[in-house]
Design a protein around this motif. Sequence first.
Motif, PDB file in Angstrom:
ATOM      1  N   CYS A   1       0.811  -1.205   0.000  1.00 48.15           N
ATOM      2  CA  CYS A   1       0.000   0.000   0.000  1.00 48.15           C
ATOM      3  C   CYS A   1       0.854   1.269   0.000  1.00 48.15           C
ATOM      4  O   CYS A   1       0.566   2.208  -0.729  1.00 48.15           O
ATOM      5  CB  CYS A   1      -0.932  -0.030   1.204  1.00 48.15           C
ATOM      6  SG  CYS A   1      -2.067   1.345   1.276  1.00 48.15           S
ATOM      7  N   LEU A   2       1.907   1.319   0.805  1.00 42.57           N
ATOM      8  CA  LEU A   2       2.695   2.546   0.902  1.00 42.57           C
ATOM      9  C   LEU A   2       3.432   2.870  -0.389  1.00 42.57           C
ATOM     10  O   LEU A   2       3.398   3.994  -0.869  1.00 42.57           O
ATOM     11  CB  LEU A   2       3.691   2.448   2.059  1.00 42.57           C
ATOM     12  CG  LEU A   2       3.083   2.469   3.455  1.00 42.57           C
ATOM     13  CD1 LEU A   2       4.171   2.295   4.494  1.00 42.57           C
ATOM     14  CD2 LEU A   2       2.326   3.752   3.683  1.00 42.57           C
TER      15      LEU A   2
ATOM     16  N   CYS B   1      -2.832   2.329  -3.560  1.00 43.78           N
ATOM     17  CA  CYS B   1      -2.841   1.483  -2.368  1.00 43.78           C
ATOM     18  C   CYS B   1      -3.573   0.168  -2.637  1.00 43.78           C
ATOM     19  O   CYS B   1      -3.087  -0.913  -2.294  1.00 43.78           O
ATOM     20  CB  CYS B   1      -3.497   2.222  -1.213  1.00 43.78           C
ATOM     21  SG  CYS B   1      -3.532   1.299   0.317  1.00 43.78           S
TER      22      CYS B   1
ATOM     23  N   THR C   1      -5.353   6.315  -3.300  1.00 42.49           N
ATOM     24  CA  THR C   1      -6.266   5.211  -2.982  1.00 42.49           C
ATOM     25  C   THR C   1      -6.146   4.096  -4.007  1.00 42.49           C
ATOM     26  O   THR C   1      -6.036   2.914  -3.652  1.00 42.49           O
ATOM     27  CB  THR C   1      -7.723   5.723  -2.923  1.00 42.49           C
ATOM     28  OG1 THR C   1      -7.794   6.772  -1.966  1.00 42.49           O
ATOM     29  CG2 THR C   1      -8.674   4.621  -2.545  1.00 42.49           C
TER      30      THR C   1
ATOM     31  N   GLY D   1       0.838   3.378  -3.155  1.00 43.93           N
ATOM     32  CA  GLY D   1       0.041   4.541  -2.799  1.00 43.93           C
ATOM     33  C   GLY D   1       0.801   5.834  -3.017  1.00 43.93           C
ATOM     34  O   GLY D   1       0.242   6.831  -3.474  1.00 43.93           O
TER      35      GLY D   1
END
Length: 126
Positions: A31-32, A56, A53, A35
């Motif tokens: 996700c990081l 991520c 979003t 994202g």
Amino acid sequence: MRLHRVMTLGLAGLMAATVGTTVVQAEPGGCLKYGAAGAVGGHLANHAVLGATAGCVTGMYRRHEYRKEARNKAKLYDQEHPGAKGTYEQKATAYDVEHSTAPGSTMAPSNAQPQQPASPQGEEHL
């Protein structure tokens, strides 16, 4: 305007540091990482939150698929080597090395053996 430029440079520096440290890992970013990339891409299109979003969600999906494939390879390795010790990631790597599969591919290589050329009768090889 100056604050905007500082924030953009700070985010770019954070992404560069994140990408530099995750290159060592074999597992895809989550996700990081995705994202942050999505936020930068979304920032350029004036949709930073939407980009972050989407990035991520994409990162979480890619990591999930990678881990699912690794668990499947670990099960195949366990079938061939009952009682083997190690994590599913270690077993998946061992399975890849043993079967020489391409990264990201769950297909097993063909078991076709290369054929030796037939030597003519009566001819000696030194």
